[in-house]
Design an enzyme around this catalytic site. Structure first.
Site, PDB file in Angstrom:
ATOM      1  N   ARG A 212       0.608  14.509  13.748  1.00  0.00           N
ATOM      2  CA  ARG A 212       1.111  14.360  12.378  1.00  0.00           C
ATOM      3  C   ARG A 212       1.150  15.667  11.568  1.00  0.00           C
ATOM      4  O   ARG A 212       0.336  15.878  10.660  1.00  0.00           O
ATOM      5  CB  ARG A 212       0.308  13.286  11.627  1.00  0.00           C
TER       6      ARG A 212
ATOM      7  N   CYS B 227      -4.861  12.649  13.595  1.00  0.00           N
ATOM      8  CA  CYS B 227      -5.438  11.338  13.321  1.00  0.00           C
ATOM      9  C   CYS B 227      -5.217  10.456  14.536  1.00  0.00           C
ATOM     10  O   CYS B 227      -4.616  10.889  15.515  1.00  0.00           O
ATOM     11  CB  CYS B 227      -4.877  10.733  12.045  1.00  0.00           C
TER      12      CYS B 227
ATOM     13  N   LYS C 193       0.832  -1.215   0.000  1.00  0.00           N
ATOM     14  CA  LYS C 193       0.000   0.000   0.000  1.00  0.00           C
ATOM     15  C   LYS C 193       0.863   1.261   0.000  1.00  0.00           C
ATOM     16  O   LYS C 193       0.655   2.163  -0.801  1.00  0.00           O
ATOM     17  CB  LYS C 193      -0.900  -0.010   1.244  1.00  0.00           C
TER      18      LYS C 193
HETATM   19  C1  UD1 Z   1       4.480   7.069   6.314  1.00  0.00           C
HETATM   20  C2  UD1 Z   1       3.611   5.840   6.227  1.00  0.00           C
HETATM   21  C3  UD1 Z   1       3.191   5.380   7.604  1.00  0.00           C
HETATM   22  C4  UD1 Z   1       4.414   5.198   8.489  1.00  0.00           C
HETATM   23  C5  UD1 Z   1       5.294   6.432   8.473  1.00  0.00           C
HETATM   24  C6  UD1 Z   1       6.597   6.238   9.220  1.00  0.00           C
HETATM   25  C7  UD1 Z   1       2.484   6.064   4.099  1.00  0.00           C
HETATM   26  C8  UD1 Z   1       1.210   6.356   3.386  1.00  0.00           C
HETATM   27  N1  UD1 Z   1       2.436   6.159   5.431  1.00  0.00           N
HETATM   28  O1  UD1 Z   1       3.683   8.096   6.889  1.00  0.00           O
HETATM   29  O2  UD1 Z   1       2.481   4.156   7.481  1.00  0.00           O
HETATM   30  O3  UD1 Z   1       3.992   4.929   9.805  1.00  0.00           O
HETATM   31  O4  UD1 Z   1       5.625   6.795   7.128  1.00  0.00           O
HETATM   32  O5  UD1 Z   1       7.333   5.190   8.676  1.00  0.00           O
HETATM   33  O6  UD1 Z   1       3.475   5.714   3.519  1.00  0.00           O
HETATM   34  N2  UD1 Z   1       6.695  14.782  10.475  1.00  0.00           N
HETATM   35  C9  UD1 Z   1       6.787  16.110  10.773  1.00  0.00           C
HETATM   36  N3  UD1 Z   1       6.470  17.020   9.787  1.00  0.00           N
HETATM   37  C10 UD1 Z   1       6.068  16.619   8.538  1.00  0.00           C
HETATM   38  C11 UD1 Z   1       5.990  15.252   8.251  1.00  0.00           C
HETATM   39  C12 UD1 Z   1       6.306  14.344   9.238  1.00  0.00           C
HETATM   40  O7  UD1 Z   1       7.153  16.487  11.872  1.00  0.00           O
HETATM   41  O8  UD1 Z   1       5.798  17.483   7.703  1.00  0.00           O
HETATM   42  C13 UD1 Z   1       7.039  13.787  11.508  1.00  0.00           C
HETATM   43  C14 UD1 Z   1       5.881  12.857  11.860  1.00  0.00           C
HETATM   44  O9  UD1 Z   1       5.013  13.438  12.818  1.00  0.00           O
HETATM   45  C15 UD1 Z   1       6.625  11.662  12.394  1.00  0.00           C
HETATM   46  C16 UD1 Z   1       7.883  11.610  11.512  1.00  0.00           C
HETATM   47  O10 UD1 Z   1       8.018  12.929  10.981  1.00  0.00           O
HETATM   48  O11 UD1 Z   1       7.029  11.891  13.723  1.00  0.00           O
HETATM   49  C17 UD1 Z   1       7.832  10.624  10.388  1.00  0.00           C
HETATM   50  O12 UD1 Z   1       6.627  10.791   9.662  1.00  0.00           O
HETATM   51  P1  UD1 Z   1       6.558  10.487   8.097  1.00  0.00           P
HETATM   52  O13 UD1 Z   1       7.707   9.620   7.728  1.00  0.00           O
HETATM   53  O14 UD1 Z   1       6.360  11.736   7.362  1.00  0.00           O
HETATM   54  O15 UD1 Z   1       5.216   9.632   8.020  1.00  0.00           O
HETATM   55  P2  UD1 Z   1       4.187   9.601   6.822  1.00  0.00           P
HETATM   56  O16 UD1 Z   1       4.886   9.820   5.542  1.00  0.00           O
HETATM   57  O17 UD1 Z   1       3.009  10.448   7.157  1.00  0.00           O
END
Ligand code: UD1
Length: 417
Positions: free
Chosen positions: A121, A116, A22
């Site tokens: 997030r 969420c 996915k």
């Molecule tokens: C993706 C995955 C999710 C997985 C996560 C971490 C998809 C659709 N989802 O989510 O299943 O659990 O990676 O492996 O692929 N963060 C910030 N600012 C941002 C973006 C992220 O602070 O703009 C933080 C988040 O809160 C978190 C960390 O960075 O603490 C990692 O998040 P991220 O890798 O971005 O997760 P997703 O891409 O949302």
């Protein structure tokens, strides 16, 4: 609303085949917007999140056909720039269209994602990454408005590893003028898979599987045809199903290297493995040993397997700690597991688990995708009948879960609500 009913403590046996990933498919679906024409994605899992992204692409003007795990996306007439609240609200990965829309049309309007079930997030890194490519970002009336006359290559160093923001920046910079350097990029296999797809489209991206990515922008990209990689989180969940039910099972059509961190921890817990090509055979322990885990970006232990591993540890012979550094609030499953006789206490983002001799079944409620998988694992191991409601969460990320578990000998059925 559908429910799952599980009669626990059945031994599993045989082989289960892993579906397409996915989290690799979602950004690749968004990436098809970068070209004009028909891309073909193979081994696409039938999941609610995938259907939701297909719906979003249709809203944007693409034609999407999805049959027998093959998805055709024709983006020739795509031309609408908005990811509306009703969709982003249901699936945060909708933000993946921001980079491609900005790169192809010079504008994107994406509903600002809210909180969420697994935490706040933020999306600040996505926005900063887009700004570093010379786009203007404004937040108005709950929407992110991104605009640019033409994206220009830039340098961006992520202060935190983000899978989503790395993917968005990769897609946007593929069509930017000049060279882009991304530092501290995510190295998750799903990012590698997106790079493969973009390069098949004609992008010039170097540094796959490293934290420094160099992108030389090209004026246009072509549609592409690619097979989606196997889902490492689904593979890991089934391995834990074998361990928690003390069953010998084989997980096939997976990439063992992608879940090495889990395999190492399961070995510490007493499991043995025979790995051949894309098959992993698990030999369960007689006694589950307590093992600490700390979730970290790849190649360390994935947050998406935290809830499932924690569930295994509820039956360990002793005490252990589970810490989530990626999503510190991702522990909604703990209260439900304690209702099954587990003994877990929380302090901040660290769970202390005191193993118990048995879990006793009851009625449970799924709260988010991976927490739901954890409750299913608990149900497989618990004495008696466990009922899990709100399983639409699990349908977001596990293809045919009850058929696959039944195929392994589990007593599990879905009751339509
Ligand atoms: C993706 C995955 C999710 C997985 C996560 C971490 C998809 C659709 N989802 O989510 O299943 O659990 O990676 O492996 O692929 N963060 C910030 N600012 C941002 C973006 C992220 O602070 O703009 C933080 C988040 O809160 C978190 C960390 O960075 O603490 C990692 O998040 P991220 O890798 O971005 O997760 P997703 O891409 O949302």
């Amino acid at each position: 609303m559908d429910k799952l009913i599980i009669n626990g403590r059945k031994k599993l046996h045989g082989e289960v085949e892993i579906s397409g990933a996915k989290n690799a498919t979602l950004p690749i679906m968004a990436a098809t917007l970068l070209a004009k024409g028909k891309s073909i994605l193979r081994n696409v899992p039938h999941l609610n999140d995938i259907k939701m992204m297909a719906h979003l692409l249709r809203v944007i003007g693409a034609r999407v056909n999805f049959h027998d795990n093959v998805m055709e996306i024709d983006t020739m007439h795509a031309g609408y720039f908005e990811a509306p609240y009703e969709l982003v609200n249901k699936m945060r990965a909708s933000i993946y269209v921001m980079g491609p829309l900005l790169a192809r049309f010079g504008q994107a309007k994406v509903s600002f994602p809210g909180g969420c079930a697994i935490g706040t997030r933020p999306v600040d890194l996505h926005l900063k990454a887009m700004e570093s490519l010379n786009s203007k970002i404004e937040i108005k009336h709950g929407y992110i408005h991104a605009n640019c006359s033409k994206l220009e290559g830039g340098k961006f160093s992520f202060d935190k590893v983000s899978v989503g923001a790395t993917a968005n920046m990769l897609m946007a910079s593929a069509l930017a003028i000049g060279e882009t350097n991304i530092y501290n990029a995510a190295v998750e296999p799903e990012i590698g898979s997106l790079i493969d797809f973009l390069n098949l489209m004609g992008a010039r991206i170097e540094g796959k599987d490293t934290s420094h990515l160099r992108i030389t922008g090209v004026p246009e990209l072509e549609p592409a045809d690619m097979e989606m990689m196997p889902d490492r989180i689904e593979a890991g969940t089934f391995l834990i199903a074998g361990a928690i039910t003390k069953s010998e099972i084989t997980v096939s059509n997976c990439i063992p290297e992608h879940i090495q961190a889990l395999i190492d921890k399961l070995e510490d817990a007493g499991c043995l493995f025979e790995i051949q090509g894309d098959c992993i055979k698990l030999f369960p322990p007689t006694t589950i040993k307590p093992v600490n885990i700390v979730t970290q970006p790849y190649p360390d232990f994935p947050t998406d397997l935290q809830a499932q591993f924690l569930t295994l540890m509820t039956l360990a012979d002793g005490q252990c700690l589970v810490e989530d550094t990626i999503f510190p609030d991702r522990f909604m499953h703990v209260a439900e597991l304690n209702r099954l006789n587990a003994n877990i206490s929380m302090r901040g983002n660290i769970a202390t688990i005191n193993g118990v001799e048995y879990l006793s079944s009851t009625e449970l409620m799924a709260t988010d995708l991976r927490a739901s998988a954890a409750l299913v694992l608990a149900g497989l191991a618990a004495q008696g009948k466990t009922t899990i409601s709100r399983i639409y969460h699990i349908d977001r990320g596990y293809e045919k879960i009850e058929q696959k578990l039944s195929g392994l000998g589990a007593d599990i059925k879905r009751i339509s609500g």
